[in-house]
Design a protein around this motif. Sequence first.
Motif, PDB file in Angstrom:
ATOM      1  N   SER A  29       0.836  -1.203   0.000  1.00 25.81           N
ATOM      2  CA  SER A  29       0.000   0.000   0.000  1.00 25.81           C
ATOM      3  C   SER A  29       0.872   1.255   0.000  1.00 25.81           C
ATOM      4  CB  SER A  29      -0.916   0.006   1.220  1.00 25.81           C
ATOM      5  OG  SER A  29      -1.678  -1.166   1.292  1.00 25.81           O
ATOM      6  N   VAL A  30       1.900   1.256   0.835  1.00 27.81           N
ATOM      7  CA  VAL A  30       2.800   2.411   0.926  1.00 27.81           C
ATOM      8  C   VAL A  30       3.584   2.593  -0.369  1.00 27.81           C
ATOM      9  CG1 VAL A  30       4.853   3.306   2.107  1.00 27.81           C
ATOM     10  CG2 VAL A  30       2.979   2.329   3.433  1.00 27.81           C
ATOM     11  N   ILE A  31       4.017   1.488  -0.982  1.00 27.92           N
ATOM     12  CA  ILE A  31       4.757   1.559  -2.246  1.00 27.92           C
ATOM     13  C   ILE A  31       3.910   2.232  -3.317  1.00 27.92           C
ATOM     14  CG2 ILE A  31       5.630   0.160  -4.169  1.00 27.92           C
ATOM     15  CD1 ILE A  31       6.702  -1.811  -2.063  1.00 27.92           C
ATOM     16  N   LEU A  32       2.656   1.810  -3.421  1.00 29.92           N
ATOM     17  CA  LEU A  32       1.778   2.411  -4.422  1.00 29.92           C
ATOM     18  C   LEU A  32       1.505   3.879  -4.103  1.00 29.92           C
ATOM     19  CD1 LEU A  32       0.123   1.968  -6.963  1.00 29.92           C
ATOM     20  CD2 LEU A  32      -1.815   1.339  -5.532  1.00 29.92           C
ATOM     21  N   LEU A  33       1.243   4.183  -2.849  1.00 30.50           N
ATOM     22  CA  LEU A  33       0.948   5.563  -2.451  1.00 30.50           C
ATOM     23  C   LEU A  33       2.134   6.480  -2.738  1.00 30.50           C
ATOM     24  CD1 LEU A  33      -1.074   7.479  -0.993  1.00 30.50           C
ATOM     25  CD2 LEU A  33       0.124   6.925   1.127  1.00 30.50           C
ATOM     26  N   MET A  34       3.331   6.079  -2.281  1.00 32.08           N
ATOM     27  CA  MET A  34       4.519   6.906  -2.490  1.00 32.08           C
ATOM     28  C   MET A  34       4.948   6.918  -3.946  1.00 32.08           C
ATOM     29  SD  MET A  34       7.133   6.545   0.713  1.00 32.08           S
ATOM     30  CE  MET A  34       8.285   7.624  -0.108  1.00 32.08           C
ATOM     31  N   GLY A  35       4.796   5.759  -4.622  1.00 35.38           N
ATOM     32  CA  GLY A  35       5.183   5.679  -6.027  1.00 35.38           C
ATOM     33  C   GLY A  35       4.363   6.619  -6.892  1.00 35.38           C
ATOM     34  N   VAL A  36       3.050   6.620  -6.693  1.00 34.49           N
ATOM     35  CA  VAL A  36       2.170   7.511  -7.446  1.00 34.49           C
ATOM     36  C   VAL A  36       2.498   8.969  -7.132  1.00 34.49           C
ATOM     37  CG1 VAL A  36      -0.219   8.314  -7.661  1.00 34.49           C
ATOM     38  CG2 VAL A  36       0.284   5.875  -7.720  1.00 34.49           C
ATOM     39  N   GLU A  37       2.730   9.263  -5.859  1.00 32.04           N
ATOM     40  CA  GLU A  37       3.058  10.642  -5.459  1.00 32.04           C
ATOM     41  C   GLU A  37       4.376  11.084  -6.077  1.00 32.04           C
ATOM     42  OE1 GLU A  37       2.810  14.356  -3.606  1.00 32.04           O
ATOM     43  OE2 GLU A  37       1.315  12.811  -4.035  1.00 32.04           O
ATOM     44  N   ARG A  38       5.379  10.188  -6.072  1.00 26.95           N
ATOM     45  CA  ARG A  38       6.685  10.525  -6.661  1.00 26.95           C
ATOM     46  C   ARG A  38       6.559  10.795  -8.158  1.00 26.95           C
ATOM     47  NH1 ARG A  38      11.793   9.638  -3.955  1.00 26.95           N
ATOM     48  NH2 ARG A  38      11.318  10.586  -1.941  1.00 26.95           N
ATOM     49  N   ILE A  39       5.913   9.883  -8.859  1.00 25.70           N
ATOM     50  CA  ILE A  39       5.797  10.023 -10.314  1.00 25.70           C
ATOM     51  C   ILE A  39       4.963  11.254 -10.659  1.00 25.70           C
ATOM     52  CG2 ILE A  39       4.842   8.953 -12.391  1.00 25.70           C
ATOM     53  CD1 ILE A  39       5.681   6.248 -11.217  1.00 25.70           C
ATOM     54  N   ARG A  40       3.918  11.508  -9.874  1.00 23.76           N
ATOM     55  CA  ARG A  40       3.069  12.678 -10.118  1.00 23.76           C
ATOM     56  C   ARG A  40       3.862  13.973  -9.980  1.00 23.76           C
ATOM     57  NH1 ARG A  40       0.100  16.332  -7.262  1.00 23.76           N
ATOM     58  NH2 ARG A  40       0.893  15.516  -5.290  1.00 23.76           N
ATOM     59  N   THR A  41       4.589  14.110  -8.884  1.00 22.86           N
ATOM     60  CA  THR A  41       5.350  15.338  -8.647  1.00 22.86           C
ATOM     61  C   THR A  41       6.545  15.462  -9.590  1.00 22.86           C
ATOM     62  OG1 THR A  41       6.579  14.214  -6.877  1.00 22.86           O
ATOM     63  CG2 THR A  41       4.668  15.519  -6.229  1.00 22.86           C
ATOM     64  N   GLN A  42       7.214  14.312  -9.860  1.00 21.43           N
ATOM     65  CA  GLN A  42       8.373  14.357 -10.753  1.00 21.43           C
ATOM     66  C   GLN A  42       7.947  14.622 -12.185  1.00 21.43           C
ATOM     67  OE1 GLN A  42      11.485  14.327  -9.942  1.00 21.43           O
ATOM     68  NE2 GLN A  42      11.440  13.723  -7.811  1.00 21.43           N
ATOM     69  N   ALA A  43       6.781  14.087 -12.576  1.00 18.16           N
ATOM     70  CA  ALA A  43       6.278  14.358 -13.928  1.00 18.16           C
ATOM     71  C   ALA A  43       5.983  15.841 -14.083  1.00 18.16           C
ATOM     72  CB  ALA A  43       5.018  13.528 -14.192  1.00 18.16           C
ATOM     73  N   LYS A  44       5.354  16.417 -13.074  1.00 18.26           N
ATOM     74  CA  LYS A  44       5.051  17.850 -13.112  1.00 18.26           C
ATOM     75  C   LYS A  44       6.347  18.658 -13.154  1.00 18.26           C
ATOM     76  CE  LYS A  44       1.452  19.286 -10.857  1.00 18.26           C
ATOM     77  NZ  LYS A  44       0.487  19.720  -9.816  1.00 18.26           N
ATOM     78  N   SER A  45       7.327  18.230 -12.366  1.00 16.19           N
ATOM     79  CA  SER A  45       8.611  18.930 -12.339  1.00 16.19           C
ATOM     80  C   SER A  45       9.331  18.808 -13.681  1.00 16.19           C
ATOM     81  CB  SER A  45       9.489  18.368 -11.217  1.00 16.19           C
ATOM     82  OG  SER A  45      10.756  18.961 -11.211  1.00 16.19           O
ATOM     83  N   SER A  46       9.299  17.593 -14.279  1.00 14.58           N
ATOM     84  CA  SER A  46       9.950  17.381 -15.571  1.00 14.58           C
ATOM     85  C   SER A  46       9.302  18.223 -16.652  1.00 14.58           C
ATOM     86  CB  SER A  46       9.879  15.899 -15.957  1.00 14.58           C
ATOM     87  OG  SER A  46      10.696  15.123 -15.119  1.00 14.58           O
ATOM     88  N   PHE A  47       7.964  18.292 -16.637  1.00 16.88           N
ATOM     89  CA  PHE A  47       7.261  19.117 -17.613  1.00 16.88           C
ATOM     90  C   PHE A  47       7.645  20.588 -17.432  1.00 16.88           C
ATOM     91  CE2 PHE A  47       5.015  15.503 -18.861  1.00 16.88           C
ATOM     92  CZ  PHE A  47       4.151  15.805 -19.899  1.00 16.88           C
ATOM     93  N   ALA A  48       7.671  21.033 -16.176  1.00 20.98           N
ATOM     94  CA  ALA A  48       7.989  22.434 -15.899  1.00 20.98           C
ATOM     95  C   ALA A  48       9.428  22.773 -16.272  1.00 20.98           C
ATOM     96  CB  ALA A  48       7.737  22.748 -14.426  1.00 20.98           C
ATOM     97  N   ASN A  49      10.328  21.783 -16.163  1.00 22.94           N
ATOM     98  CA  ASN A  49      11.743  22.024 -16.429  1.00 22.94           C
ATOM     99  C   ASN A  49      12.125  21.824 -17.891  1.00 22.94           C
ATOM    100  OD1 ASN A  49      12.315  22.641 -13.765  1.00 22.94           O
ATOM    101  ND2 ASN A  49      12.803  20.531 -13.221  1.00 22.94           N
ATOM    102  N   THR A  50      11.147  21.476 -18.731  1.00 20.99           N
ATOM    103  CA  THR A  50      11.447  21.214 -20.135  1.00 20.99           C
ATOM    104  C   THR A  50      11.947  22.461 -20.849  1.00 20.99           C
ATOM    105  OG1 THR A  50       9.823  19.438 -20.228  1.00 20.99           O
ATOM    106  CG2 THR A  50      10.474  20.403 -22.314  1.00 20.99           C
ATOM    107  N   ILE A  51      11.398  23.590 -20.486  1.00 15.04           N
ATOM    108  CA  ILE A  51      11.799  24.837 -21.119  1.00 15.04           C
ATOM    109  C   ILE A  51      11.957  25.911 -20.046  1.00 15.04           C
ATOM    110  CG2 ILE A  51       9.404  25.491 -21.590  1.00 15.04           C
ATOM    111  CD1 ILE A  51      10.444  26.778 -24.191  1.00 15.04           C
ATOM    112  N   SER A  52      13.008  26.700 -20.163  1.00 11.78           N
ATOM    113  CA  SER A  52      13.301  27.707 -19.141  1.00 11.78           C
ATOM    114  C   SER A  52      13.892  28.943 -19.822  1.00 11.78           C
ATOM    115  CB  SER A  52      14.282  27.139 -18.120  1.00 11.78           C
ATOM    116  OG  SER A  52      14.673  28.107 -17.184  1.00 11.78           O
ATOM    117  N   GLY A  53      13.478  30.104 -19.357  1.00 14.18           N
ATOM    118  CA  GLY A  53      14.048  31.337 -19.892  1.00 14.18           C
ATOM    119  C   GLY A  53      13.410  31.826 -21.177  1.00 14.18           C
TER     120      GLY A  53
END
Length: 419
Positions: A29-53
């Motif tokens: 249960s914890v693996i799924l909860l943390m895994g989804v949270e990690r991928i969700r936040t990292q995906a958002k971060s990766s999208f945001a970091n795709t272009i800068s400036g």
Amino acid sequence: MKAIANLAWKSATNRKATAILTILTVAISVILLMGVERIRTQAKSSFANTISGTDLIVGGRSGQVNLLLYSVFRIGNATNNIDWKSYQEFSQHPAVDWAIPISLGDSHSGFRVMGTNHSYFEHFKYGQKQPLAFAKGREFNSLFEGVIGSDVAKSLGYDIGSEMIIAHGISDVGFSRHDNLPFKVVGILAPTGTPVDKTVHVSLEAIEAIHVGWESGARLGPTPTAEQLESHRFEVKQITAMMLGLKSKIQTFALQRQINTYNKEPLSAILPGIALHELWGMMSVAEQALMAVSIFVVIAGLLGMLSSLLTSLQERRREMAILRAMGARPKHVFALLISEASALTFAGIITGIAGVYLILSIAQPIISQQYGINVALTGITAHEWMLLGFVQLAGIIIGFIPAFRAYRQSLSDGMTIRI
């Protein structure tokens, strides 16, 4: 309290199989909860970091999400192209510091081909305003030279000097390939964790050259050789989009309004940050659905633990009665059951955290290569600690149910059970 903790430990070790299964249930249960949270936040971060400036992205009249997707993420196609004269006019605008032209539409072995110029390597930035860097080689200088992203090089096994055939359109099939015009790899970019890694870069003039003799995606007749084309000077006619960096952020909205009301051709100018925000707003339903599934899995795991504790409680009524007979008070029996539930939940959380890091360390390169999401193995965030705290609290609350039942059992009831 120490005696109760020792007793809880001995009780759990006496029922190893049940305890291990309970811990694994909570851990999954914890693996799924943390895994989804990690991928969700990292995906958002990766999208945001795709272009800068980049202050503005300009393309043919379109919705801002569509323009962002095809110009930055190489997803989909443009509704219309931009006339080269429009690019020249806005690239020389007094408010513009630099401009990057982009031409899309071709592919190579499933990777998008992008036509651009020197400005791209000089001004394009990603992440925290990080510039592009070369792992090997240099920029393209002649007509049939290309620079590839790190994923292209890794997937296709290319190195400096490798040849590649570009195909017309996104589908790389035999009849659409420019077979007689091979490109030579002269540069390989360092990994960025963005769509740049999955892109083949060539010059804008090369895009014009390979389409001589083609019309609407079809070859009309014999095409010139590479030698003949190299001796010809090509002029760019159209591009797909352009990225603009301004001298002052204050001028952003004024220039955006000027581009959107441009009377020579219909154009759209978007702010990348606002477009990304709209994109995540559209994806919020799926994001919330994933989180809801994770929460339900945690609830299912905790209910499994409750079922295990209640089942074992029926088998331990004599044990509880003996403890009462030896002087243990009802509150001690109550604390014992709470301690067991808390300890099993804690052990499940620790196992789950270890499992998350193990799985992510294995899946990290696969996720990065297949989906372009860079999942960093960072420490546990404050939000994740909060989620884990809720799981631990829920485990303690679950323990109250069997503890309360044990509390209510009388001494005589426990001593008269048939075994």
